[in-house]
Design a protein around this motif. Structure first.
Motif, PDB file in Angstrom:
ATOM      1  N   SER A 185       0.753  -1.295  -0.028  1.00 41.09           N
ATOM      2  CA  SER A 185       0.107   0.117  -0.005  1.00 41.09           C
ATOM      3  C   SER A 185       0.801   1.179  -0.048  1.00 41.09           C
ATOM      4  CB  SER A 185      -1.070  -0.104   1.144  1.00 41.09           C
ATOM      5  OG  SER A 185      -0.211  -0.055   2.268  1.00 41.09           O
ATOM      6  N   ALA A 186       0.285   2.444  -0.217  1.00 45.96           N
ATOM      7  CA  ALA A 186       0.903   3.614  -0.060  1.00 45.96           C
ATOM      8  C   ALA A 186       1.490   3.760   1.127  1.00 45.96           C
ATOM      9  CB  ALA A 186      -0.072   4.789  -0.760  1.00 45.96           C
ATOM     10  N   GLY A 187       2.855   4.322   1.186  1.00 48.51           N
ATOM     11  CA  GLY A 187       3.639   4.370   2.224  1.00 48.51           C
ATOM     12  C   GLY A 187       4.609   3.310   2.615  1.00 48.51           C
ATOM     13  N   ASP A 188       4.479   2.118   1.865  1.00 52.63           N
ATOM     14  CA  ASP A 188       5.325   1.065   2.275  1.00 52.63           C
ATOM     15  C   ASP A 188       6.817   1.524   1.466  1.00 52.63           C
ATOM     16  OD1 ASP A 188       3.401  -0.371   3.530  1.00 52.63           O
ATOM     17  OD2 ASP A 188       3.082  -1.671   1.869  1.00 52.63           O
ATOM     18  N   VAL A 189       7.759   0.800   1.828  1.00 51.33           N
ATOM     19  CA  VAL A 189       9.090   1.097   1.435  1.00 51.33           C
ATOM     20  C   VAL A 189       9.380  -0.105   0.556  1.00 51.33           C
ATOM     21  CG1 VAL A 189      11.304   1.714   1.808  1.00 51.33           C
ATOM     22  CG2 VAL A 189       9.634   2.901   2.976  1.00 51.33           C
ATOM     23  N   LEU A 190      10.134  -0.054  -0.512  1.00 52.56           N
ATOM     24  CA  LEU A 190      10.691  -1.080  -1.242  1.00 52.56           C
ATOM     25  C   LEU A 190      12.104  -0.986  -1.225  1.00 52.56           C
ATOM     26  CD1 LEU A 190       8.312  -1.095  -4.631  1.00 52.56           C
ATOM     27  CD2 LEU A 190       8.043  -2.599  -2.390  1.00 52.56           C
ATOM     28  N   ARG A 191      12.854  -2.112  -0.890  1.00 57.70           N
ATOM     29  CA  ARG A 191      14.150  -2.447  -1.147  1.00 57.70           C
ATOM     30  C   ARG A 191      14.612  -2.997  -2.348  1.00 57.70           C
ATOM     31  NH1 ARG A 191      15.334  -6.344   2.365  1.00 57.70           N
ATOM     32  NH2 ARG A 191      15.552  -4.964   4.316  1.00 57.70           N
ATOM     33  N   ILE A 192      15.177  -2.037  -3.268  1.00 54.35           N
ATOM     34  CA  ILE A 192      15.710  -2.651  -4.755  1.00 54.35           C
ATOM     35  C   ILE A 192      17.169  -2.899  -4.549  1.00 54.35           C
ATOM     36  CG2 ILE A 192      15.628  -2.093  -7.113  1.00 54.35           C
ATOM     37  CD1 ILE A 192      13.416   0.114  -6.170  1.00 54.35           C
ATOM     38  N   THR A 193      17.344  -4.004  -4.937  1.00 53.57           N
ATOM     39  CA  THR A 193      18.952  -4.690  -4.908  1.00 53.57           C
ATOM     40  C   THR A 193      19.239  -5.194  -6.326  1.00 53.57           C
ATOM     41  OG1 THR A 193      18.289  -5.869  -2.789  1.00 53.57           O
ATOM     42  CG2 THR A 193      20.276  -6.623  -4.016  1.00 53.57           C
ATOM     43  N   ARG A 194      20.429  -4.412  -6.766  1.00 56.11           N
ATOM     44  CA  ARG A 194      20.701  -4.599  -8.128  1.00 56.11           C
ATOM     45  C   ARG A 194      22.392  -5.089  -8.131  1.00 56.11           C
ATOM     46  NH1 ARG A 194      17.847   0.470  -8.073  1.00 56.11           N
ATOM     47  NH2 ARG A 194      16.757   0.763  -9.766  1.00 56.11           N
ATOM     48  N   ASN A 195      22.649  -5.957  -9.126  1.00 54.34           N
ATOM     49  CA  ASN A 195      23.939  -6.429  -8.865  1.00 54.34           C
ATOM     50  C   ASN A 195      24.661  -5.785 -10.227  1.00 54.34           C
ATOM     51  OD1 ASN A 195      23.674  -8.551  -6.951  1.00 54.34           O
ATOM     52  ND2 ASN A 195      22.521  -9.521  -8.280  1.00 54.34           N
ATOM     53  N   SER A 196      25.769  -5.139  -9.873  1.00 51.19           N
ATOM     54  CA  SER A 196      26.728  -4.658 -10.764  1.00 51.19           C
ATOM     55  C   SER A 196      27.995  -5.188 -10.927  1.00 51.19           C
ATOM     56  CB  SER A 196      26.564  -3.028 -10.352  1.00 51.19           C
ATOM     57  OG  SER A 196      27.911  -2.452 -10.978  1.00 51.19           O
ATOM     58  N   LYS A 197      28.681  -5.217 -11.966  1.00 56.88           N
ATOM     59  CA  LYS A 197      29.842  -5.486 -12.248  1.00 56.88           C
ATOM     60  C   LYS A 197      30.970  -4.695 -11.425  1.00 56.88           C
ATOM     61  CE  LYS A 197      29.069  -8.286 -16.594  1.00 56.88           C
ATOM     62  NZ  LYS A 197      29.352  -8.472 -17.789  1.00 56.88           N
ATOM     63  N   THR A 198      30.337  -3.492 -11.607  1.00 56.05           N
ATOM     64  CA  THR A 198      31.635  -2.546 -10.812  1.00 56.05           C
ATOM     65  C   THR A 198      31.353  -2.040  -9.403  1.00 56.05           C
ATOM     66  OG1 THR A 198      30.300  -0.860 -11.703  1.00 56.05           O
ATOM     67  CG2 THR A 198      32.030  -1.408 -13.203  1.00 56.05           C
ATOM     68  N   ALA A 199      30.003  -2.135  -9.060  1.00 55.51           N
ATOM     69  CA  ALA A 199      29.791  -1.675  -7.620  1.00 55.51           C
ATOM     70  C   ALA A 199      29.501  -3.026  -7.051  1.00 55.51           C
ATOM     71  CB  ALA A 199      28.653  -0.755  -7.651  1.00 55.51           C
ATOM     72  N   GLY A 200      29.561  -4.317  -7.428  1.00 56.18           N
ATOM     73  CA  GLY A 200      28.979  -5.289  -6.635  1.00 56.18           C
ATOM     74  C   GLY A 200      27.362  -5.116  -6.311  1.00 56.18           C
ATOM     75  N   GLU A 201      26.987  -5.215  -5.197  1.00 56.06           N
ATOM     76  CA  GLU A 201      25.350  -5.166  -4.955  1.00 56.06           C
ATOM     77  C   GLU A 201      25.293  -3.778  -4.544  1.00 56.06           C
ATOM     78  OE1 GLU A 201      23.079  -8.735  -2.808  1.00 56.06           O
ATOM     79  OE2 GLU A 201      23.588  -7.094  -1.200  1.00 56.06           O
ATOM     80  N   PHE A 202      24.296  -3.190  -5.214  1.00 53.04           N
ATOM     81  CA  PHE A 202      23.865  -1.760  -4.728  1.00 53.04           C
ATOM     82  C   PHE A 202      22.349  -1.808  -4.387  1.00 53.04           C
ATOM     83  CE2 PHE A 202      22.024   2.157  -5.991  1.00 53.04           C
ATOM     84  CZ  PHE A 202      22.641   3.062  -5.418  1.00 53.04           C
ATOM     85  N   ILE A 203      22.124  -1.499  -2.804  1.00 52.13           N
ATOM     86  CA  ILE A 203      20.773  -1.329  -2.590  1.00 52.13           C
ATOM     87  C   ILE A 203      20.132   0.086  -2.484  1.00 52.13           C
ATOM     88  CG2 ILE A 203      19.356  -1.909  -0.465  1.00 52.13           C
ATOM     89  CD1 ILE A 203      21.323  -4.081  -0.139  1.00 52.13           C
ATOM     90  N   SER A 204      19.067   0.110  -3.110  1.00 50.25           N
ATOM     91  CA  SER A 204      18.234   1.553  -3.064  1.00 50.25           C
ATOM     92  C   SER A 204      16.824   1.417  -2.406  1.00 50.25           C
ATOM     93  CB  SER A 204      18.369   2.164  -4.405  1.00 50.25           C
ATOM     94  OG  SER A 204      17.686   1.403  -5.232  1.00 50.25           O
ATOM     95  N   TYR A 205      16.256   2.352  -2.202  1.00 49.52           N
ATOM     96  CA  TYR A 205      14.915   2.175  -1.371  1.00 49.52           C
ATOM     97  C   TYR A 205      13.949   3.250  -2.403  1.00 49.52           C
ATOM     98  CZ  TYR A 205      17.327   0.016   2.349  1.00 49.52           C
ATOM     99  OH  TYR A 205      18.073  -1.011   2.955  1.00 49.52           O
ATOM    100  N   ARG A 206      12.721   2.938  -2.414  1.00 48.90           N
ATOM    101  CA  ARG A 206      11.505   3.666  -2.957  1.00 48.90           C
ATOM    102  C   ARG A 206      10.471   3.564  -2.126  1.00 48.90           C
ATOM    103  NH1 ARG A 206      12.208   5.593  -8.407  1.00 48.90           N
ATOM    104  NH2 ARG A 206      14.357   4.805  -9.150  1.00 48.90           N
ATOM    105  N   ILE A 207       9.823   4.512  -1.856  1.00 50.06           N
ATOM    106  CA  ILE A 207       8.454   4.773  -1.257  1.00 50.06           C
ATOM    107  C   ILE A 207       7.322   4.684  -2.126  1.00 50.06           C
ATOM    108  CG2 ILE A 207       8.482   7.142  -1.199  1.00 50.06           C
ATOM    109  CD1 ILE A 207       7.106   6.659   1.859  1.00 50.06           C
ATOM    110  N   VAL A 208       6.410   3.662  -1.724  1.00 48.40           N
ATOM    111  CA  VAL A 208       5.249   3.510  -2.717  1.00 48.40           C
ATOM    112  C   VAL A 208       4.203   4.581  -2.485  1.00 48.40           C
ATOM    113  CG1 VAL A 208       3.539   1.947  -3.190  1.00 48.40           C
ATOM    114  CG2 VAL A 208       5.571   1.081  -2.574  1.00 48.40           C
TER     115      VAL A 208
END
Length: 97
Positions: free
Chosen positions: A71-94
């Motif tokens: 629902s609106a107000g929830d936060v998502l963790r977004i995990t990206r794999n990168s050859k240069t940065a390794g694992e990169f985690i970002s967050y977004r609010i719905v």
């Protein structure tokens, strides 16, 4: 482009949506718990409400909503794999959208 069910790894509900969500360039999205949200707020120098936004009608959010109560107000963790940065985690609010 023809739909390849084996490549999608799932039974097609909507071929484009299934391919979009299972494609290797779409990073892992997950809803964080309220306790994780509190820890994020405590360990950060920004307000959770100032996170980048993602609309509740985004295809990834819609797919998450099938197995989670999103629902609106929830936060998502977004995990990206990168050859240069390794694992990169970002967050977004719905947000409503």
């Amino acid at each position: 482009m023809a739909f390849n069910q084996a490549a999608a790894g799932s039974i097609p509900v909507g071929p484009v949506l299934i391919l979009y969500l299972t494609f290797h360039l779409v990073p892992k999205h997950e809803v964080i718990s309220e306790s994780e949200k509190e820890v994020l707020q405590q360990n950060s120098d920004f307000d959770i409400n100032n996170l980048p936004k993602i609309k509740i009608n985004d295809p990834v959010v819609k797919e998450l909503a099938k197995s989670n109560n999103v629902s609106a107000g929830d936060v998502l963790r977004i995990t990206r794999n990168s050859k240069t940065a390794g694992e990169f985690i970002s967050y977004r609010i719905v947000i409503e959208g």
